[in-house]
Enzyme design. Structure first.
Site, PDB file in Angstrom:
ATOM      1  N   GLY A  46      20.819 -16.011  -0.600  1.00  0.00           N
ATOM      2  CA  GLY A  46      20.443 -16.131   0.804  1.00  0.00           C
ATOM      3  C   GLY A  46      19.268 -17.070   0.939  1.00  0.00           C
ATOM      4  N   GLN A  51      11.765 -20.468   4.851  1.00  0.00           N
ATOM      5  CA  GLN A  51      11.466 -20.663   3.425  1.00  0.00           C
ATOM      6  C   GLN A  51      11.411 -22.141   3.054  1.00  0.00           C
ATOM      7  OE1 GLN A  51      14.606 -17.601   2.160  1.00  0.00           O
ATOM      8  NE2 GLN A  51      13.057 -17.391   0.548  1.00  0.00           N
ATOM      9  N   CYS A  95      13.194 -12.773  -4.441  1.00  0.00           N
ATOM     10  CA  CYS A  95      13.047 -13.720  -3.334  1.00  0.00           C
ATOM     11  C   CYS A  95      12.696 -15.079  -3.899  1.00  0.00           C
ATOM     12  CB  CYS A  95      11.953 -13.234  -2.382  1.00  0.00           C
ATOM     13  SG  CYS A  95      11.741 -14.302  -0.943  1.00  0.00           S
ATOM     14  N   LEU A  96      13.369 -16.120  -3.410  1.00  0.00           N
ATOM     15  CA  LEU A  96      13.094 -17.472  -3.900  1.00  0.00           C
ATOM     16  C   LEU A  96      11.653 -17.887  -3.593  1.00  0.00           C
ATOM     17  CD1 LEU A  96      16.450 -19.150  -2.841  1.00  0.00           C
ATOM     18  CD2 LEU A  96      15.726 -18.567  -5.169  1.00  0.00           C
ATOM     19  N   HIS A 137      17.158  -8.679   4.400  1.00  0.00           N
ATOM     20  CA  HIS A 137      16.085  -9.444   3.734  1.00  0.00           C
ATOM     21  C   HIS A 137      15.866 -10.782   4.461  1.00  0.00           C
ATOM     22  CE1 HIS A 137      14.275 -11.072  -0.230  1.00  0.00           C
ATOM     23  NE2 HIS A 137      14.452 -12.164   0.495  1.00  0.00           N
ATOM     24  N   GLU A 138      16.963 -11.450   4.845  1.00  0.00           N
ATOM     25  CA  GLU A 138      16.850 -12.758   5.509  1.00  0.00           C
ATOM     26  C   GLU A 138      16.309 -12.629   6.927  1.00  0.00           C
ATOM     27  OE1 GLU A 138      16.929 -14.953   3.478  1.00  0.00           O
ATOM     28  OE2 GLU A 138      18.168 -14.050   1.927  1.00  0.00           O
TER      29      GLU A 138
END
Ligand code: GNR
Ligand code: NI
Length: 178
Positions: A46, A51, A95-96, A137-138
């Site tokens: 995602g 981000q 998470c990225l 989460h997104e």
């Protein structure tokens, strides 16, 4: 098509609230294509526009396993319209924007989401399993919320401190070279 840079903790941009998208035009679609490519390359399941530094309510997702055909999803202005309050599930989340850190988070197991799709059409979907966790989460990202916000203050502060120190060291190294 060049990939977008992914912001990491403690970048304050990650705490911004993203704005509604007025209309899904070609410019928005080009941006969504770049988001998807960036997400696949990372790799992640995602990605929220914030981000990559864009405070717009856009997310891309693909929770298909490696052996399954790709299943890219584009959600514009996503809104959770129902959650399974009696049924919750726990996933180890990553998470990225918080690379190499993982922790278990409990969330509603199922959600119903209203959104606008890649073609600008209003849609609804019901998600469970990993997709339900991912979409929550997104959507949190669009509201400036990170998964570490669900951990104890002790754990969260530890993670934030570690990333703040790493960012400081990177900046020091950069200054050194010039
Ligand atoms: O790639 C990702 N994996 C993941 C695993 C469990 C729960 C959520 C996620 S989302 C994450 C990519 C990301 O940071 N999206 O914002
Ligand atoms: Ni994330």
């Amino acid at each position: 098509m060049t990939n977008l840079d992914i912001l990491t903790l403690p970048d304050p941009v990650l705490r911004q609230k993203s704005a509604m998208v007025e209309r899904v035009d070609d410019d928005a679609r080009r941006f969504m294509d770049r988001m998807l490519a960036t997400m696949y390359d990372a790799p992640g399941i995602g990605l929220a526009a914030i981000q990559v530094g864009e405070p717009r309510r856009i997310i891309t997702m693909d929770v298909a396993r490696e052996e399954e055909p790709k299943n890219p999803l584009f959600l514009v202005n996503p809104e959770i319209i129902w959650t399974s309050d009696d049924e919750r599930s726990t996933y180890e989340e990553g998470c990225l924007s918080i690379p190499d850190y993982y922790a278990e988070v409990e969330r509603p197991a199922k959600v119903r989401v209203r959104y606008v799709d890649y073609d600008g059409k209003a849609q609804e979907m019901e998600a469970d399993g990993l997709l339900a966790t991912c979409v929550q989460h997104e959507i949190d990202h669009l509201n400036g919320v990170l998964f570490i916000d669900y951990l104890s203050k002790l754990k969260r502060d530890l993670v934030v401190r570690k990333f703040t120190k790493a960012a400081r060291e990177r900046e020091r190294e950069r200054q050194h070279r010039f």
